[in-house]
Design an enzyme around this catalytic site. Structure first.
Site, short mmCIF file in Angstrom:
data_model
loop_
_atom_site.label_atom_id
_atom_site.label_comp_id
_atom_site.label_asym_id
_atom_site.label_seq_id
_atom_site.Cartn_x
_atom_site.Cartn_y
_atom_site.Cartn_z
N PHE A 171 1.34 5.04 -2.56
CA PHE A 171 1.92 4.27 -1.45
C PHE A 171 1.24 2.92 -1.24
CE2 PHE A 171 -1.71 5.95 0.90
CZ PHE A 171 -2.01 4.91 1.76
N LYS A 195 9.18 6.77 -10.26
CA LYS A 195 9.25 7.45 -8.96
C LYS A 195 8.28 6.77 -8.01
CE LYS A 195 7.07 10.83 -7.13
NZ LYS A 195 7.05 10.38 -5.74
N GLU A 198 5.74 9.14 -2.46
CA GLU A 198 6.09 10.09 -1.39
C GLU A 198 4.78 10.75 -0.99
OE1 GLU A 198 5.38 12.89 -3.14
OE2 GLU A 198 5.18 14.09 -1.31
N ARG A 199 4.67 11.15 0.22
CA ARG A 199 3.41 11.79 0.62
C ARG A 199 3.65 13.10 1.33
NH1 ARG A 199 -1.32 9.25 0.96
NH2 ARG A 199 -1.79 9.85 3.07
N SER A 254 -3.94 10.05 -5.90
CA SER A 254 -5.13 10.79 -5.48
C SER A 254 -5.61 11.74 -6.58
CB SER A 254 -4.79 11.58 -4.22
OG SER A 254 -3.77 12.51 -4.53
N CYS A 309 -7.76 1.21 -3.59
CA CYS A 309 -8.66 2.02 -4.44
C CYS A 309 -9.92 1.23 -4.78
CB CYS A 309 -7.95 2.45 -5.71
SG CYS A 309 -7.52 1.05 -6.73
N GLU A 409 -13.34 10.40 -0.15
CA GLU A 409 -12.68 9.08 -0.06
C GLU A 409 -11.93 9.04 1.28
OE1 GLU A 409 -9.25 8.43 -2.60
OE2 GLU A 409 -9.77 6.32 -2.82
P1 NAD Z 1 -0.88 10.59 -3.77
O1 NAD Z 1 -1.60 11.31 -4.85
O2 NAD Z 1 -0.63 11.30 -2.50
O3 NAD Z 1 0.57 10.15 -4.32
C1 NAD Z 1 0.71 9.46 -5.55
C2 NAD Z 1 1.96 10.00 -6.26
O4 NAD Z 1 1.72 11.35 -6.64
C3 NAD Z 1 3.19 10.00 -5.39
O5 NAD Z 1 4.27 9.41 -6.10
C4 NAD Z 1 3.42 11.46 -5.08
O6 NAD Z 1 4.78 11.78 -5.07
C5 NAD Z 1 2.75 12.21 -6.19
N1 NAD Z 1 2.16 13.45 -5.68
C6 NAD Z 1 1.37 13.59 -4.59
N2 NAD Z 1 1.00 14.89 -4.44
C7 NAD Z 1 1.59 15.57 -5.44
C8 NAD Z 1 1.60 16.94 -5.82
N3 NAD Z 1 0.92 17.86 -5.14
N4 NAD Z 1 2.32 17.31 -6.88
C9 NAD Z 1 2.98 16.39 -7.59
N5 NAD Z 1 3.03 15.08 -7.27
C10 NAD Z 1 2.33 14.67 -6.21
O7 NAD Z 1 -1.64 9.23 -3.56
P2 NAD Z 1 -1.42 8.17 -2.39
O8 NAD Z 1 -1.95 8.73 -1.13
O9 NAD Z 1 -0.03 7.68 -2.43
O10 NAD Z 1 -2.35 6.98 -2.87
C11 NAD Z 1 -3.69 6.85 -2.47
C12 NAD Z 1 -4.62 7.34 -3.53
O11 NAD Z 1 -4.36 6.63 -4.74
C13 NAD Z 1 -6.08 7.08 -3.20
O12 NAD Z 1 -6.84 8.19 -3.62
C14 NAD Z 1 -6.42 5.86 -4.03
O13 NAD Z 1 -7.78 5.71 -4.36
C15 NAD Z 1 -5.58 6.12 -5.24
N6 NAD Z 1 -5.33 4.86 -5.94
C16 NAD Z 1 -6.00 4.66 -7.10
C17 NAD Z 1 -5.83 3.48 -7.78
C18 NAD Z 1 -6.58 3.23 -9.04
O14 NAD Z 1 -6.18 2.36 -9.82
N7 NAD Z 1 -7.65 3.97 -9.30
C19 NAD Z 1 -4.95 2.50 -7.29
C20 NAD Z 1 -4.26 2.76 -6.11
C21 NAD Z 1 -4.46 3.96 -5.44
#
Ligand code: NAD
Length: 524
Positions: A171, A195, A198-199, A254, A309, A409
Site C-alpha cells: 500500500f 495486483k 489489499e490489507r 510485509s 520501508c 517494524e
Molecule cells: P502487506 O504484506 O500487507 O501487503 C503486500 C501485498 O501482499 C498486498 O498486495 C497483499 O494483498 C498481499 N498479502 C498480504 N497478506 C497476504 C497473505 N496473508 N496472503 C497472501 N497475500 C497477502 O504489506 P503492506 O502493509 O501493504 O506494506 C507494508 C510492508 O511492506 C512493510 O513491511 C514495508 O517495510 C514493506 N515494504 C518493503 C519495501 C522494500 O522494498 N523492502 C518497500 C515497500 C514496502
C-alpha cells in the site's frame, strides 16, 4: 499554490481535497486494455485515511476475471515478444512523457487513497518514473555476449523474456512499486498481471494509481493484454502463485506475506523476488554536522508518517550525541501533521484505524518496558480532520533490543533511540538486527565512514544520506531479513529477473567434408 489545478486534465478520480465523495465509483479491473466493471460478490471499502470517508469499493476479482487476465496476457505475449526492441522503446518514451503529463493526477490519487502529502506523493511518482526513464535505454542494456570459439565456431548469448509475469504490490508506494515492475518487465518482452495492495481483508488501498498507470500505458500504445490489473486479497494471490502460465512473481510487502509468497511461488517452479520489512538504523557520530544530521533524521523518520520501508526507525546515538535528542524533539515538533492536500502538511495520516491502533499499542509497550516517550504523538487530532488515522511524530528513548518497540517494524511516525558508547558497538547492534534494508551514518570522518561501510551488514548504506534508495541505474539492494530471492528490483538485476539466458553455438564449416566418415560419439 502548491500545485496547479490547471494541469488537471482528466475528470475521472481526480480529486484534490478531502471532501466527502457523494457517489463513490467502484474500482474497475483492467483486462485487455479495457476498464471493466467487476462481477465480484465481495467488495472491500476503501477510505480516505484523513477522514475515513468512503472513496471507492474494490472488488475481490472473480475466478473468471483472474483467468481472463492471464488469458489476455498469455495471448499478448505471443506477439509482444516479437515486437522489435525499438518499438517497445518508442512506447516507453511515450509512456514516460504521459506520466510526466499526468504527474499531478497520479499524486492526487495517492494522497486521496493512501494519505501521504501531495508533495510526497509527487516523489512517489518520480521514483517510479525514473525506472521507466531508465528502461528507455534498453537498447544498450540488453546486449549479449559473443565468443569466437574457433575460426568457424561461435557461441553467443542473449536474454529472452519469461512470458507472463505477476506483481503483488504493497500500500505504501502506489505508483513507485508498480513502476519498479512494469517498465523492466515489458521492455524485455514480458506481459504483466498486477495486483495492487489489499490489507487484511479490511480495506484495499491505493489501486487508483496503478489503474491510471494502466490507462497511460494504453495511451502510449501498449497493445491489448500486455498489462492487466486484477484485485483482491489472499484468493487472488493464491491464484497468481498457482497459475502455471505465470513464470515469475515480484512481491513487495510485509515479512509474513513475503515468506508465504516466496515459498509457495518457488515451490511451484516460479522465479520470485520479494522485498520485505525493515528496521533502518541511523548512527550519529559526535563529529557529525549536527543540524544537517538532525534535519535529515527528522525527515527520514517522520516523512510519509514513517510508512516507508526505508524510513529511519532507530536512531543510534554514539557517546555524547545522546544529548542532541532534545534538539531532535524540537525539530520534530515543527512538523505539521494534517490531511495530505492541506498546504504545508509535512505528514499525513497512517493508512487505517487498525494501523493507528497498532502503532499506538507499540508506543504503549515501550512505556510498559520502562522507556521514556520524549515526544508523544498518540491521540493527535488535527482540528480539520477529527476522524482521520493520525499519529504525531513520536520519539522514544531508553530503548534496547528485546523490547517490542525495537524488534518489531512499527511502520508509523515513531523513532526509537538507542544509546551506545562507540562506533564498534553501533555496528554490532545494527548487525545483530534481523533486517538489513537500509542504514545511515552521520560523520565528517572519511575513515569512520569507510570502516562503517565495510563492516555494516545492510544492503543500502547512506553516508550523511538518510534514505539511500539507489537510482534505477543501480538496484534496490536490501539484504538479510529484508529480502527473499536473489535478483533485486530494477537496475541490471531487475532486467535479469525478467529474462532468461539463451546461448547459441554455431558451426559454419568453410569447406564441405570430402566424404562421410565414421562419426565420433565421444563428448566433443
Ligand atoms: P502487506 O504484506 O500487507 O501487503 C503486500 C501485498 O501482499 C498486498 O498486495 C497483499 O494483498 C498481499 N498479502 C498480504 N497478506 C497476504 C497473505 N496473508 N496472503 C497472501 N497475500 C497477502 O504489506 P503492506 O502493509 O501493504 O506494506 C507494508 C510492508 O511492506 C512493510 O513491511 C514495508 O517495510 C514493506 N515494504 C518493503 C519495501 C522494500 O522494498 N523492502 C518497500 C515497500 C514496502
Amino acid at each position: 499554490r502548491r500545485f496547479a489545478t490547471t494541469t488537471v486534465r482528466r475528470e475521472v478520480g481526480y480529486i484534490v481535497n478531502h471532501d466527502k465523495i457523494e457517489n463513490p465509483q467502484n474500482t474497475k479491473v483492467f483486462i485487455d486494455n479495457q476498464l471493466i466493471e467487476s462481477k465480484a460478490s465481495t467488495w472491500i471499502d476503501l477510505h480516505d485515511p484523513a477522514t475515513n470517508n468512503l472513496v471507492t469499493r474494490v472488488p475481490q476479482s472473480t475466478p473468471d476475471e483472474l483467468t481472463a487476465a492471464v488469458d489476455s496476457a498469455e495471448k499478448a505475449f505471443k506477439s509482444w515478444r516479437r515486437t522489435t526492441l525499438l518499438t517497445r522503446q518508442q512506447i516507453m518514451f511515450k509512456f514516460v512523457q504521459l506520466i510526466r503529463r499526468d504527474w499531478d493526477r497520479l499524486a492526487a490519487s495517492i494522497t486521496l487513497e493512501q494519505g501521504k502529502t501531495f508533495a510526497d506523493a509527487k516523489g512517489d511518482v518520480l521514483r517510479g518514473l525514473q525506472v521507466a526513464e531508465t528502461a528507455c535505454g534498453i537498447t544498450s542494456q540488453l546486449t549479449g555476449e559473443l565468443l569466437e570459439v574457433s575460426t568457424d565456431m561461435e557461441t553467443r548469448s542473449y536474454r529472452e523474456p519469461l512470458g507472463v509475469v505477476a506483481a503483488i504490490c504493497p500500500f505504501n508506494f502506489p505508483a513507485m512499486i508498480p513502476l519498479w515492475c512494469l517498465p523492466p518487465a515489458i521492455i524485455t518482452g514480458n506481459t504483466v498481471v498486477m495486483k495492487p495492495s489489499e490489507r487484511e481483508l479490511i480495506e484495499i488501498t491505493s489501486p487508483g494509481a496503478a489503474l491510471i498507470i494502466a490507462e497511460l500505458a494504453k495511451e502510449a500504445g501498449l497493445p491489448d493484454g500486455v498489462f492487466n490489473i486484477i484485485h483482491g486479497s489472499a484468493p487472488t494471490v493464491d491464484f497468481l502463485l498457482d497459475e502455471p502460465r505465470i513464470k515469475a512473481i515480484s512481491f513487495v510487502g510485509s515479512d509474513k506475506a513475503g515468506a508465504y509468497i516466496y515459498s509457495r511461488g518457488t515451490a511451484n517452479g516460479k522465479r520470485v523476488q520479494a522485498n520485505l520489512g525493515a528496521k533502518n538504523h541511523a548512527i550519529i557520530m559526535p563529529d557529525a554536522n549536527k543540524s544537517q544530521a538532525l534535519n535529515a533524521i527528522v525527515g527520514a523518520a517522520f516523512g510519509a508518517a514513517g510508512q516507508r520501508c526505508m524510513a529511519v526507525s532507530v536512531l543510534v546515538t554514539v557517546g555524547q550525541t545522546k544529548e542532541w535528542v532534545a534538539d531532535l524533539v524540537e525539530a520534530a515538533k515543527k512538523l505539521k501533521v494534517s490531511g495530505g492536500f492541506e498546504p504545508n502538511a509535512d505528514l499525513g495520516p497512517v493508512i487505517s484505524p487498525q494501523s493507528k491502533a497498532r502503532i499506538e499499542g507499540l508506543i504503549q509497550s515501550a512505556v510498559d518496558d520502562g522507556c521514556e516517550v520524549v515526544l508523544d504523538g498518540r491521540g493527535y487530532k488535527p482540528d480539520k480532520f477529527p476522524n482521520g488515522n493520525f499519529v504525531g511524530p513520536t520519539i522514544i528513548t531508553g530503548v534496547k533490543p528485546g523490547m517490542a518497540c525495537y524488534d518489531i517494524e512499527i511502520f508509523g511516525p515513531v523513532l526509537v533511540v538507542v544509546n551506545v558508547d562507540t562506533l564498534d558497538e553501533a555496528i554490532e547492534l545494527t548487525n545483530a538486527n534481523k533486517y538489513g534494508n537500509g542504514v545511515a551514518i552521520f560523520t565528517k570522518s572519511g575513515p569512520v565512514a569507510a570502516k562503517f561501510q565495510r563492516e555494516i551488514e545492510a544492503g543500502q548504506v547512506g553516508i550523511n544520506v538518510p534514505i539511500p534508495v539507489p537510482l534505477p541505474m543501480f538496484s534496490f539492494t536490501g539484504n538479510k531479513g529484508s529480502i527473499l530471492g536473489d535478483l533485486n528490483f530494477y537496475g541490471k538485476a531487475g532486467l535479469h529477473f525478467y529474462t532468461q539466458l539463451k546461448t547459441v553455438t554455431a558451426l559454419w564449416k568453410s569447406d564441405d567434408a570430402a566424404a562421410i566418415e565414421k562419426a565420433s560419439v565421444n563428448m566433443p
